[in-house]
Scaffold this active site. Structure first.
Site, PDB file in Angstrom:
ATOM      1  N   TYR A  96      96.627   5.752   5.674  1.00 33.52           N
ATOM      2  CA  TYR A  96      96.865   7.140   6.520  1.00 33.52           C
ATOM      3  C   TYR A  96      95.612   7.541   7.254  1.00 33.52           C
ATOM      4  O   TYR A  96      94.569   7.852   6.405  1.00 33.52           O
ATOM      5  CB  TYR A  96      97.346   8.085   5.552  1.00 33.52           C
ATOM      6  CG  TYR A  96      97.805   9.601   5.892  1.00 33.52           C
ATOM      7  CD1 TYR A  96      99.284   9.568   6.206  1.00 33.52           C
ATOM      8  CD2 TYR A  96      96.984  10.239   6.182  1.00 33.52           C
ATOM      9  CE1 TYR A  96      99.678  10.932   6.865  1.00 33.52           C
ATOM     10  CE2 TYR A  96      97.256  11.697   6.720  1.00 33.52           C
ATOM     11  CZ  TYR A  96      98.717  11.954   7.096  1.00 33.52           C
ATOM     12  OH  TYR A  96      99.037  13.136   7.569  1.00 33.52           O
TER      13      TYR A  96
ATOM     14  N   GLU B  95     117.555  10.227  11.653  1.00 32.52           N
ATOM     15  CA  GLU B  95     116.648  11.214  12.515  1.00 32.52           C
ATOM     16  C   GLU B  95     117.626  12.144  13.460  1.00 32.52           C
ATOM     17  O   GLU B  95     117.570  12.219  14.544  1.00 32.52           O
ATOM     18  CB  GLU B  95     115.702  10.479  13.338  1.00 32.52           C
ATOM     19  CG  GLU B  95     114.495   9.870  12.336  1.00 32.52           C
ATOM     20  CD  GLU B  95     113.454   9.190  13.013  1.00 32.52           C
ATOM     21  OE1 GLU B  95     113.179   9.664  14.304  1.00 32.52           O
ATOM     22  OE2 GLU B  95     112.695   8.617  12.665  1.00 32.52           O
TER      23      GLU B  95
ATOM     24  N   PRO C  56     119.435  18.197  15.958  1.00 29.26           N
ATOM     25  CA  PRO C  56     119.672  19.077  14.847  1.00 29.26           C
ATOM     26  C   PRO C  56     117.870  19.361  14.218  1.00 29.26           C
ATOM     27  O   PRO C  56     117.057  18.605  14.585  1.00 29.26           O
ATOM     28  CB  PRO C  56     119.941  17.541  13.690  1.00 29.26           C
ATOM     29  CG  PRO C  56     120.368  16.812  14.635  1.00 29.26           C
ATOM     30  CD  PRO C  56     119.783  17.053  15.830  1.00 29.26           C
TER      31      PRO C  56
ATOM     32  N   LEU D 289     122.426   9.704  14.627  1.00 28.73           N
ATOM     33  CA  LEU D 289     123.828   9.055  14.305  1.00 28.73           C
ATOM     34  C   LEU D 289     124.754  10.242  13.831  1.00 28.73           C
ATOM     35  O   LEU D 289     125.912  10.160  13.707  1.00 28.73           O
ATOM     36  CB  LEU D 289     123.600   8.134  13.146  1.00 28.73           C
ATOM     37  CG  LEU D 289     122.842   6.696  13.495  1.00 28.73           C
ATOM     38  CD1 LEU D 289     122.731   5.941  12.198  1.00 28.73           C
ATOM     39  CD2 LEU D 289     123.330   6.468  14.772  1.00 28.73           C
TER      40      LEU D 289
END
Lengths: 564, 564
Positions: free
Chosen positions: A483, A282, A135, A285
Site C-alpha cells: 500500500y 461494482e 449505484p 452487473l
C-alpha cells in the site's frame, strides 16, 4: 471498538466526514514535510456549493415522473446539493474537481429506493428508458467508481444497444436499505441490506455479541453493499478475512430479474462459483440488495505489539514467516509492516516520542528500521497470549526489537484519520494519494522497489520534493499486499500530474507481476489495465456476462469494464 | 505418506484399479450385511471386453486424419479397449452399464495431446468440424462427467449452432501432460500440468519437501486437472483447504483461444474473480492446461485421535465447536464424524476389535455412539501437541470418550479401499453408492435426517434391507458436509432403482437447504438440479459464458449445464 467505529456525519461534498472534526496537522508535521521538500501552499478553500458547475439535467419530466412513481416523490432529488453530494467518490481527482467547481460527474437525479422490490422496479424503468444507473452506497470509491461522466457517455459496448447514448444518469442511493435482516447465531451468519454503513453494521451486531471484523479506512462512511461490490479488504482482514472470504450469499437486482446465489452451504462443487462474479461487480452487473456474511464473536480482549525490524526486507521475511509457519488462527488480526521511508515519516510525525524510538533503534544498530504493528483480537485471553508469543518468536529471530505496545495502540487510534489529513493537504495545494497492489512473496521486494521508483520519478519532475512510503497491510500464505502513499507539491495541472503518476505506478505494477488492485477496486481509474490482469478473452467473458444481465448496458457504464 | 499415496495401475474398464489388489470383504462383513437384510447375490462377473456393445464410430476418415495431424498417429486410438476404457467414469450407473455390456457412453476416438499447444489446436479442429470434446483426466467422475452419450446428443443450447448434432465424440485424454512445471519455494506455489494423477503430484513435490495435501478417495486415479475442474475437496481439506481455496492461477484452452487467469497475487479486487468460473467448469468451458496451486510443507509428524460421542447430534456440536472456537490453524487436518448407523456398521465390520469398542462405549452409557476420527499433520511436534490438546478439550466436554489412537490409524490405512469394495458388492448384485452435500450448521441435523430418510424409503421399496450411513468429512466455520453411503440389494431394474434413490435424495437436499454437491461435481447426474442451486437466471449466465468461450457448443455437451 465503539470509539473506533463510531458514526460520523455523511461526508461533506468536497472532502471527508465533518471538516469540524478533522484533526489538524501539527506544526512539526508541516516542518517535517518542508524538510523533505514538500512545501505548504497557501490555504485554498473549496469553491462555494453554489459555484459548482453542474451539467444540465438531461432527463425530462416524463422520466423523472416514472422514477417518482417507483420510490415516491420524497425520495427523488434533483436539487443542487444532492447532485453535488453524488458527484463522485473520494478519490484525489474526484475531490480536486469538486474543490475547484467542476461538477461534471454529477448525476441528473438521485433516487432513494426503500427496499429490494423498489430497486428491482427502478432497474426495469431505467432499462426501458435507457437511463444509466450509478449505484451509490457510502460514496467512498477512490477509483472513480461512482461518477457520472462515464455513465453519461452512453451504453457500454457489449450491450445490444451498440453506441446509443443514454437518456441521462440516475444515482441510486441505497441509504434506506439499512437493516440487519437476520442473524443466525448457530452458523454465525448475518444477512444485511446493502445500505448499512460500517459503524451501523457493528452497532446492529453488537447486541448479538458479534462483529463483521471489517474495518477499511473508509469504514465510517462505506457501506456493506460497497464492501461486497468492490471486493473490499479491511485493516483486520489478515485475521477476519477479506469480504470475499466471508460472503456466503447475495441477492442481486438486475434488469433481467433477480439473481439469488449461495447461502445454502459454506462450500460447494456445484459448478463455477457465480457468487464470485457478484463480489467485485461494482454495480456493473446489478445492485446488491441483500448479502449474507460470516460474522465472528465480538472480541473481549486485544493484545498489541510493535516491533522494529532491521529493514523492509527483513520485515517482509518475518511476515512471511508469520503467514507460512504460524498460519491462520494464530496470525495477528492486524498485521502491518511499514517500509523504511514510511517508518521514518511516521516517527518524524510522532514528534518527541518518535525521536525516542528512533534513538532506541539506532543504539541497537537499526539505522533504517521498518516498523511492524500487530493486533490480536479474541475472546479467550490465554489463547491470545499463546498467539502473541508464537508470533513474537518469529519476529525476534532475525534481529527484530520489541517496542512498547503503545506504539501499536497509537496506530489504532489514528487509523481512520487519513482521509481528513488528505483534505488538509489538498487545501494546501499538495497532491496526495494512495494506491495498492499485492503479489506473491517471491516478487514482493522487487515490486516494492519498482513501484516506489516509478512514483518517485513521475512526481519528482522538475525537482519537486516527494515523499513515497509503503506498507504491507495484508498477509497471505502465498504473498502480501503493498500500500503506497505519496505526497508532492501540486504542479500547474494537478489532474495531469495525478494521471501521470497513476499511470506510471500501474504500469510498474503490471510489469512487476502484481495485481492492479488489492482492495480499492477497478472503477474508471483502473479499467484501462483490467485487460492486463484478465486478458482480452477475460474481458470478453465479463462483457458477455454483462450483456446477459444488463442487455441495454445501463448499469454503471464505463466502470469496471473498459470500453473497447 | 508413501504407502497411502502410492500409484496403482490405471483402472480396469469395469471397476477400480487392479482387481488383483482388491482387499476382499471378510466373511464377517458378509454376515453382518446379511443380518441387516442385504443378501449376497451370486457372483456375477462383468461381460468380456469383446462382448461390450459399442456405438459405431461416427467420425469419418477425414476427421480422424485431422486429429492425427495434431497429435500424431500414435496418439489417436479407435480400438475397442481404448474406447471401452473411456466409456464413462466410476459412478454406479457408469460401471453397471459396462459390467452388463452397455458401451453406449464410449467416445468414437481417443486422442492424447502432448502439450498445451496441441490441446489448443485440437479444440480449433474440433470446433471447425463440430466434433464434441470430452476432456478425460483420471476418469473417476462419479456424476457422469466423462460419458459420451450426452455429448453425442448434439451441441448444447446456448451455443450458436442451436440444435445441430455433433459429428462425433472425441475423448481428450490428458495423461501426457504430466509434468510439474515450476516450484516456487518462497511463495510456496507449484505449477502443474493437468494430467498428473494424485500420487504423481506427491511424488513430484516430495524432493521439494512439499505436499499438495489433497487426498480425495479417488486420489490414486484422479488427476490435478480433474481436481480443479470439479472443485474437488479431499479427506484432509479441513486442514489443507479445498482445491478452490488453493488454486491461484490457471491456463484454460478454449475454442476462442487461451484464457490465462490469476497467478499474480494471493488476492485481488480487480473485479469479479473469473478464476472461480474455471474452477468447477467440468470441461464445459475449456480444457485446463496448467494450474498454479498453493502447496504446503510435507508433514514430518502426525497425531491421531478417535473419540466416541454420545450421538451424531453431540458429535456435530463438538465439530462446530472445533470449527468455530478452535478455528483454522489448530483444527485437525482430517476431521470426520460418523453418524450412529455408520459407527455401528464400522464397528461391526471391524470384527472382534469393533465389539470391544462397542462394549467400551456401552459401559460408559454410550448406547448409540458416533465415532470421531481426527488427524493432525505438521512439521513442529510441539505445535501438533498443542493443536491436539486444544481440540480434545472440546471433544471431551460434552460426554465424549477417547478411544485408542489406532482406531484413527485404521481408518487412514483403509481410506482408499472404498472403490474396491464397491466392485465386490456390485459383483454380488448389491446396489451401492455415495452422495454428498453441505449446509450451514443450523440446518445440518434436519438435513441429515431428511436425506437419510429419503434414501431409506426409496430403497426399502418391497421390504428390501437397506443400510444408509453418513459422515461429516469437512467442517467450516459456518457449516459442514454430509456424505451418505447406501447399500441395498439390486432390484430387477437396478438403473431405475438407482435413478429413483438419487432423485429422492437430491430432492431432499434441495428442500432441506443443502448444496446439490459438496465435492463430487455436477456432471450429468446433478445437472437437472443446478437450476435449484443458482436459479434460472444463474443458468442463463452460465450459458452466456459458455457461448462466449465455446460458440459451437462442442465442449462436454450436456455436462454441468442442463439442456433447456
Amino acid at each position: 471498538m465503539d470509539e473506533l467505529t463510531r458514526s460520523i456525519p455523511r461526508s461533506v461534498w468536497y472532502g471527508w466526514g465533518d471538516p469540524a472534526e478533522a484533526p489538524p496537522l501539527s506544526a512539526g508535521a508541516w516542518s517535517a514535510l518542508a524538510s523533505w521538500g514538500v512545501a505548504r501552499g497557501p490555504q485554498t478553500p473549496p469553491v462555494a456549493l453554489e459555484a459548482v458547475e453542474l451539467p444540465p439535467i438531461a432527463l425530462g419530466d416524463k422520466e423523472v415522473a416514472a422514477l417518482r412513481e417507483v420510490v415516491g416523490s420524497d425520495h427523488v432529488h434533483t436539487d443542487r446539493r444532492s447532485r453535488v453530494e453524488h458527484a463522485g467518490g473520494k478519490s484525489y481527482p474526484d475531490l480536486w474537481r469538486l474543490r475547484h467547481g467542476d461538477g461534471s460527474e454529477a448525476p441528473d437525479v438521485i433516487v432513494e429506493p426503500a427496499d429490494a422490490a423498489e430497486v428491482q422496479r427502478l432497474l426495469e424503468v431505467c432499462a426501458e428508458r435507457r437511463i444509466a444507473v450509478v449505484p451509490f452506497g457510502g460514496g467512498t470509491s477512490v477509483v472513480g467508481g461512482v461518477g457520472g461522466v462515464e455513465a453519461r457517455g452512453g451504453a457500454v459496448e457489449g450491450g445490444d444497444t451498440g453506441e446509443q447514448r443514454c437518456a441521462g444518469v440516475v444515482a441510486v442511493d441505497l441509504r434506506r436499505l439499512d437493516q440487519l435482516l437476520h442473524v443466525d447465531p448457530v452458523a454465525r451468519l448475518a444477512t444485511f441490506q446493502p445500505g448499512l454503513r460500517g459503524p451501523d453494521i457493528e452497532r446492529a451486531l453488537e447486541p448479538h455479541g458479534l462483529t463483521l471484523g471489517h474495518f477499511p479506512q473508509s469504514h465510517q462512511e462505506a457501506t456493506l453493499g460497497g464492501y461486497v461490490a468492490t471486493r473490499s479488504a479491511g485493516q483486520a482482514s489478515t485475521g477476519y478475512g477479506r469480504i470475499d472470504d466471508n460472503v456466503l450469499g447475495v441477492r442481486l437486482a438486475t434488469p433481467r430479474g433477480e439473481l439469488v446465489l449461495g447461502g445454502r452451504s459454506p462450500a460447494s462443487a456445484a459448478g463455477p462459483r457465480l457468487l464470485d462474479l457478484v463480489v467485485g461487480s461494482e454495480g456493473a452487473l446489478g445492485i446488491i440488495t441483500e448479502a449474507t456474511l460470516r460474522v465472528a464473536p465480538r472480541p473481549a480482549a486485544k493484545r498489541y505489539a510493535a516491533w522494529l525490524l532491521p529493514s523492509f526486507h527483513a520485515g517482509s521475511e518475518a511476515l512471511r514467516g508469520l503467514a507460512q509457519e504460524v498460519g491462520p488462527g494464530l496470525l495477528p488480526d492486524v498485521c502491518r509492516l511499514s517500509d523504511e521511508e514510511e517508518t521514518r515519516v511516521n516517527l518524524a510525525l510522532a514528534g518527541r516520542s518518535g525521536a525516542v524510538l528512533r534513538r532506541y533503534g539506532r543504539v541497537r544498530g537499526l539505522e533504517e528500521p521498518a516498523l511492524v504493528v500487530l493486533v490480536w483480537e479474541g475472546t479467550d485471553s490465554a489463547a491470545l497470549k499463546h498467539r502473541q508469543s508464537v508470533c513474537e518468536r518469529v519476529l525476534g529471530r532475525d534481529g527484530g526489537r520489541r517496542l512498547p505496545a503503545r506504539v501499536a495502540r497509537a496506530w489504532e487510534k489514528g487509523r481512520f484519520a487519513g482521509p481528513y489529513l488528505r483534505d488538509e493537504l489538498m487545501g494546501r495545494r499538495i497532491l496526495v494519494d494512495t494506491l495498492e497492489t499485492a503479489t506473491t512473496w517471491d516478487r514482493l521486494g522487487p515490486l516494492h522497489a519498482a513501484v516506489g521508483s516509478a512514483i518517485r520519478s513521475s512526481l519528482a519532475d522538475g525537482g519537486r520534493g516527494v515523499v513515497v512510503m509503503c506498507h504491507v497491510s495484508h498477509v497471505y500464505a502465498t504473498g502480501a499486499s503493498l500500500y503506497f502513499t505519496f505526497v508532492a507539491g501540486e504542479s500547474a495541472d494537478p489532474l495531469a500530474q495525478w494521471r501521470a503518476v497513476k499511470s506510471a505506478a500501474t504500469e510498474a505494477i503490471v510489469a512487476g507481476g502484481g495485481t492492479i488492485t488489492h482492495h480499492h477496486g477497478v472503477g474508471v481509474d483502473h479499467a484501462p489495465w483490467l485487460g492486463a490482469e484478465i486478458g482480452d478473452l477475460g474481458l470478453d467473458v465479463l462483457r458477455a456476462i454483462k450483456t446477459e444481465l444488463d442487455p441495454t448496458g445501463i448499469l454503471n457504464p464505463g466502470k469496471l469494464i473498459p470500453r473497447r
